[in-house]
Design a protein around this motif. Structure first.
Motif, short mmCIF file in Angstrom:
data_model
loop_
_atom_site.label_atom_id
_atom_site.label_comp_id
_atom_site.label_asym_id
_atom_site.label_seq_id
_atom_site.Cartn_x
_atom_site.Cartn_y
_atom_site.Cartn_z
N GLU A 20 0.18 -0.90 -16.18
CA GLU A 20 -0.55 0.36 -16.35
C GLU A 20 0.35 1.57 -16.14
O GLU A 20 -0.13 2.70 -16.11
CB GLU A 20 -1.73 0.40 -15.39
CG GLU A 20 -2.79 -0.66 -15.71
CD GLU A 20 -4.01 -0.56 -14.82
OE1 GLU A 20 -4.09 0.41 -14.02
OE2 GLU A 20 -4.88 -1.43 -14.91
N GLY A 21 1.64 1.36 -15.98
CA GLY A 21 2.58 2.47 -15.88
C GLY A 21 2.56 3.18 -14.55
O GLY A 21 3.02 4.33 -14.45
N LEU A 22 2.08 2.52 -13.50
CA LEU A 22 2.02 3.16 -12.19
C LEU A 22 3.34 3.03 -11.43
O LEU A 22 3.53 3.67 -10.41
CB LEU A 22 0.90 2.55 -11.35
CG LEU A 22 -0.52 2.69 -11.93
CD1 LEU A 22 -1.52 1.99 -11.03
CD2 LEU A 22 -0.88 4.15 -12.08
N LEU A 60 0.81 -1.21 0.00
CA LEU A 60 0.00 0.00 0.00
C LEU A 60 0.84 1.26 0.00
O LEU A 60 0.60 2.18 -0.78
CB LEU A 60 -0.95 0.01 1.20
CG LEU A 60 -1.91 1.20 1.26
CD1 LEU A 60 -2.84 1.22 0.07
CD2 LEU A 60 -2.71 1.19 2.55
N LEU A 61 1.85 1.35 0.86
CA LEU A 61 2.65 2.57 0.99
C LEU A 61 4.09 2.39 0.53
O LEU A 61 4.73 3.36 0.12
CB LEU A 61 2.62 3.07 2.43
CG LEU A 61 1.24 3.48 2.95
CD1 LEU A 61 1.32 3.88 4.41
CD2 LEU A 61 0.67 4.61 2.13
N THR A 62 4.61 1.19 0.60
CA THR A 62 6.00 0.95 0.19
C THR A 62 6.10 0.21 -1.13
O THR A 62 7.18 0.08 -1.69
CB THR A 62 6.73 0.10 1.25
OG1 THR A 62 6.07 -1.17 1.37
CG2 THR A 62 6.74 0.80 2.59
N THR A 113 -5.59 5.95 -1.81
CA THR A 113 -4.43 6.71 -2.22
C THR A 113 -4.58 7.07 -3.69
O THR A 113 -5.53 6.68 -4.36
CB THR A 113 -3.14 5.92 -2.01
OG1 THR A 113 -3.04 4.91 -3.02
CG2 THR A 113 -3.11 5.26 -0.64
N SER A 114 -3.60 7.79 -4.21
CA SER A 114 -3.63 8.14 -5.62
C SER A 114 -3.37 6.93 -6.51
O SER A 114 -3.56 6.99 -7.72
CB SER A 114 -2.57 9.21 -5.91
OG SER A 114 -1.29 8.76 -5.52
N VAL A 115 -2.96 5.81 -5.92
CA VAL A 115 -2.69 4.59 -6.69
C VAL A 115 -3.85 3.62 -6.61
O VAL A 115 -4.18 2.96 -7.59
CB VAL A 115 -1.39 3.93 -6.19
CG1 VAL A 115 -1.19 2.58 -6.85
CG2 VAL A 115 -0.20 4.83 -6.47
#
Length: 684
Positions: A642-644, A103-105, A170-172
């Motif tokens: 998806e290029g994230l 999620l964050l890392t 989150t933005s992701v």
């Protein structure tokens, strides 16, 4: 805010003497011994609810919470936070553990204290604004969330903590979190996080759909399952190649299919499920069907709680057919090569006598966690003239064995199952125990897993989230306490009986029981399903020692003991996964991988599922673990497609600046829970 709550311990007051009344306008009143005292529109304190009040008050609490302001997207351009900032939300002694799964890392990390979290959340390249939306969850049966409630971090129930669930956007993508809060005795009793678990659930604008809904548009219509297992339609342009068509491989293919990524499974057997069908006839699953639930497809009504190996094998076939998963059967992996320039794999396989070269972008090992059967080299092993001498991997059935002498070398799960079958058919069975074994009863396992996995659980995947939420160091400490307690209570008679029968026992690796023993070694454990009682009753004999020699009609131990045998079964385990992967994928991959399996210094699995080899994943383990890993790997691959993500040293990273917003995220939940949340029952 309509309701303010301050958490206060009340050790000197019996909980049943307190009642908390919460009006819909947010006011409250606390009664003691029938006396009512109002606190005005902003109650100063709260609040112990007795059992009789909990149900009737829960709806009021949820309504009060729902009227609170929705938390806005947090935006931060602040500099990297200092340890002192994190110290405001972490325990002062630095013992707080934060476990993050993607999620964050965008990794599988478990960090300790302010410095550890900062290292895990470090900015890799550029600084970007990152937004985080936090929402404290209410009770929701569909997601498994509950209202904030009381739990304990130790078996003696002397270390209480407040457990609460949260949804994170989150933005992701979207994730979930579990927070465990305790009062920091080193910082004036302030409520701080002792353990945090955050996990990514899905990426932005994508949701796993019902079977086939995504693939119809993105993957094209591959009309019938027989064509998928016999034709070439799925081979030429697969994005991911999955090696292994057992439960791990099929789960992986299903997860990728549901997010629109084309995958091909290769399996060396002639039919899906054959690896299970070839195992010994008496094999049944030792975990419940609730624990072994498949993604997207539940077992049929009336399915046995402990299905046989043939039932499980047939369900694997049904699963692949129902989900229309492309599987190449009778296919052997010949060679692998990572093309650094094109950022893809070159994979050579042989199928039905014909060679193919595939070019997937991702390679996923989803075969066994075990290597080749480990057959010991013992003098005289080729001179045995009895009925049979086999490794347990080749054992199928005891056959007609009444009155025969049988020696089984080993005391793990397979050894016990095989010994039980021989004994049940009238053979004289002796087990040779080379080292001590961890044994526990099936009742214990049912109790430990049944809390999260049972007939009333909406979904095993919901249970997976909570079951994995406790960081390994805390989990290990708790399991050490539980293992000793169980040995002295629930399993006492069982273990005393085995000890009297001469069976050597242990409490698992570091005395932490079955879970950690299996995570580190995948061997040396037995969950009793009946064989232990046969040992206690003397129907299965146990001798300790090493086999020094095999004779024409038996074995001789190192101490000179001679054991007659018509059948000899070596249940001596398997080679480690490192050697297996080296033979399968070659030295270049194996050298870069290093050791696979076991726990790293943070308590996470080593090279499972992520590895240091570019676009190479390992999804292996029991059904529950494969169910979880397959989802996580699908998220990793989907995000990269998806290029994230950006790639660095073989691992994907967020192209975002995380630390400041992550810090704000945790501070927000502690602030909310400490000052503005509504709890239906926290203490008492």
């Amino acid at each position: 805010y309509p309701l303010r709550i301050i958490l206060i311990p009340v050790p000197s007051t019996p909980p049943h003497l307190y009642r908390a009344c919460v009006a819909e306008d947010g006011t409250s009143a606390i009664r003691q011994d029938g006396q009512r005292s109002t606190s005005g529109s902003r109650p100063a304190e709260a609040v112990v609810l007795s059992a009789s009040d909990r149900q009737q008050k829960s709806e009021v609490h949820l309504r009060a919470l729902s009227r609170g302001p929705q938390h806005r997207l947090l935006q931060s351009r602040a500099a990297r936070p200092e340890p002192a900032e994190l110290g405001q939300i972490f325990l002062k002694d630095g013992s707080t553990l934060w476990r993050d799964h993607l999620l964050l890392t965008w990794d599988f990390r478990c960090s300790q204290g302010s410095q550890g979290v900062l290292a895990a959340l470090q900015c890799r390249e550029k600084s970007f604004t990152r937004s985080v939306l936090f929402r404290l969850d209410g009770a929701d049966a569909k997601t498994g969330s509950r209202l904030p409630g009381l739990a304990y971090l130790d078996l003696a129930r002397t270390i209480p903590c407040v457990v609460c669930f949260a949804t994170v956007t989150t933005s992701v993508g979207t994730g979930r979190a579990i927070f465990r809060l305790v009062q920091d005795v080193d910082d004036k009793g302030k409520w701080k996080a002792v353990a945090v678990y955050t996990a990514l659930q899905e990426l932005r604008n994508t949701t796993e759909q019902r079977v086939g809904s995504v693939t119809a548009a993105k993957l094209g219509k591959l009309s019938r399952w027989p064509e998928l297992v016999s034709g070439d339609a799925a081979s030429s342009d697969c994005t991911a190649l999955v090696v292994g068509g057992g439960h791990s491989g099929l789960f992986m293919a299903a997860r990728l299919k549901e997010v629109g990524i084309r995958a091909l499974v290769i399996e060396r057997s002639a039919a899906v499920g054959d690896a299970w069908r070839r195992r010994y006839d008496g094999l049944v699953l030792h975990d419940t069907c609730y624990f072994n639930e498949f993604p997207y497809l539940k077992y049929p009504e009336g399915w046995p709680v402990y299905p046989s190996k043939d039932q499980f094998a047939d369900f694997l076939t049904t699963y692949a057919r129902t989900l229309q998963l492309p599987v190449w059967l009778d296919t052997e992996l010949l060679a692998t090569y990572w093309d650094e320039e094109r950022r893809r794999w070159n994979i050579s396989v042989r199928r039905g006598g014909q060679d193919y070269v595939l070019h997937p972008r991702y390679l996923i090992h989803a075969a066994s966690v075990y290597g080749a059967p480990k057959m010991p080299t013992i003098p005289g092993i080729n001179t045995f003239s009895g009925n049979r001498l086999v490794h347990s991997a080749q054992f199928i059935s005891a056959g007609d064995c009444a009155g025969k002498d049988v020696v089984i070398v080993g005391t793990g799960t397979s050894a016990h199952d095989i010994a039980s079958e021989y004994s049940g058919k009238g053979a004289r069975v002796t087990m040779v125990q080379r080292s001590s074994t961890f044994v526990t009863s099936q009742r214990v396992i049912e109790t430990l897993t049944g809390r999260n996995y049972n007939a009333n659980t909406p979904s095993a995947e919901i249970a997976d989230f909570e079951a994995n939420s406790l960081p390994r160091p805390l989990q290990k400490r708790l399991m050490q306490q539980m293992t000793k307690h169980i040995a002295n209570t629930t399993d006492k008679d069982l273990l005393v009986g085995l000890d009297k029968a001469g069976f050597a026992l242990n409490l698992g690796l570091d005395e932490a029981g079955m879970v950690f023993q299996f995570l580190e070694t995948a061997s040396g454990v037995y969950m009793d399903v009946g064989a232990s009682q046969l040992i206690i009753d003397g129907r299965i004999k146990v001798v300790r020692g090493e086999v020094a020699q095999v004779t024409e009609r038996g074995v001789v131990l190192a101490d000179g003991t001679s054991l007659p045998a018509d059948d000899i079964v070596f249940a001596t385990g398997y080679d480690d996964m490192d050697g297996y992967l080296r033979r399968l994928y070659g030295g270049a991959v194996a050298d870069r991988l290093g050791r696979v399996g076991g726990l790293n210094e943070e308590g996470e699995m080593r090279n499972n599922p992520r590895t240091d080899v570019p676009r190479f994943f390992i999804v292996a383990g029991n059904v529950a673990r494969s169910r979880l890993l397959s989802k996580q790997v699908a998220l990793l691959i989907q995000a990269e497609e998806e290029g994230l993500l950006e790639e660095e040293g073989g691992k994907f990273i967020f192209p975002l600046h995380i630390p400041s917003t992550a810090c704000m995220f945790v501070r927000l939940i502690v602030l909310t829970l400490g000052g503005r949340a509504v709890a239906s029952q926290l203490i008492g």
